[in-house]
Design an enzyme around this catalytic site. Structure first.
Site, short mmCIF file in Angstrom:
data_model
loop_
_atom_site.label_atom_id
_atom_site.label_comp_id
_atom_site.label_asym_id
_atom_site.label_seq_id
_atom_site.Cartn_x
_atom_site.Cartn_y
_atom_site.Cartn_z
N CYS A 3 -1.23 3.52 12.85
CA CYS A 3 -0.46 2.30 13.10
C CYS A 3 0.83 2.40 12.28
CB CYS A 3 -1.27 1.04 12.78
SG CYS A 3 -1.66 0.77 11.04
N ARG A 9 -4.51 -2.15 11.10
CA ARG A 9 -5.25 -1.66 12.27
C ARG A 9 -5.88 -0.29 12.06
NH1 ARG A 9 -0.28 -2.34 16.23
NH2 ARG A 9 0.71 -1.70 14.29
N ASP A 116 -0.49 -6.06 16.16
CA ASP A 116 -0.43 -5.99 14.70
C ASP A 116 -0.77 -7.37 14.14
OD1 ASP A 116 0.12 -5.64 12.02
OD2 ASP A 116 2.06 -4.68 12.36
#
EC number: 3.1.3.48
Length: 146
Positions: A3, A9, A116
């Site tokens: 990420c 994440r 996100d």
């Protein structure tokens, strides 16, 4: 598992997939395309949601994605299109590019992204956990065939 910052994440994805595969056969790691949090632990909200599901990701250390990761890994999962582009832009050749996939394409080839949750409330992290968990169930089942 990649990420942007490697604090929300991708640490969740690393922890989730690690919990579903045989660590003696499959190595799972995570990184970020940005170097904003190198050396830090994951976001406390990611740690909290993982713990609520019986996973401890608190010992993970954030690192930046490196071109050498193309040599170290057979598959590189991006959490979103922006990170997919950042990773593929650093690819040295077609073989590198072919290793990169959007993680949610494993369960639905619609180029969906894992949002996100960094600026979200706590429930954003749970939502992200559920999305990644579903993808990792599929990935782990497929990997068992090898």
């Amino acid at each position: 598992m990649v990420c942007l910052g490697n604090i929300c994440r991708s640490p969740l994805a690393e922890g989730i997939l690690k919990s579903k595969v045989d660590a003696t056969k499959i190595y799972v790691d995570s990184a970020g395309t940005g170097g904003y949090h190198i050396g830090n632990a994951p976001d406390p909200r990611s740690i909290k949601v993982a713990k609520a599901h019986g996973l401890d990701i608190s010992k993970q250390v954030c690192r930046k994605f490196n071109v050498s990761d193309f040599d170290a890994f057979d598959i590189i999962y991006a959490m979103d299109k922006s990170n997919y582009t950042n990773i593929t832009n650093s690819a040295r050749n077609k073989a590198d590019t072919e290793k990169v996939r959007l993680i949610l394409n494993e369960i639905s080839p619609l180029n969906k992204e894992v949002p996100d949750p960094y600026h979200d409330a706590e429930d954003g992290f749970e939502n992200v956990y559920q999305m990644i968990d579903q993808a990792c169930n599929y990935i782990a089942a497929r990997l068992e065939q090898y």
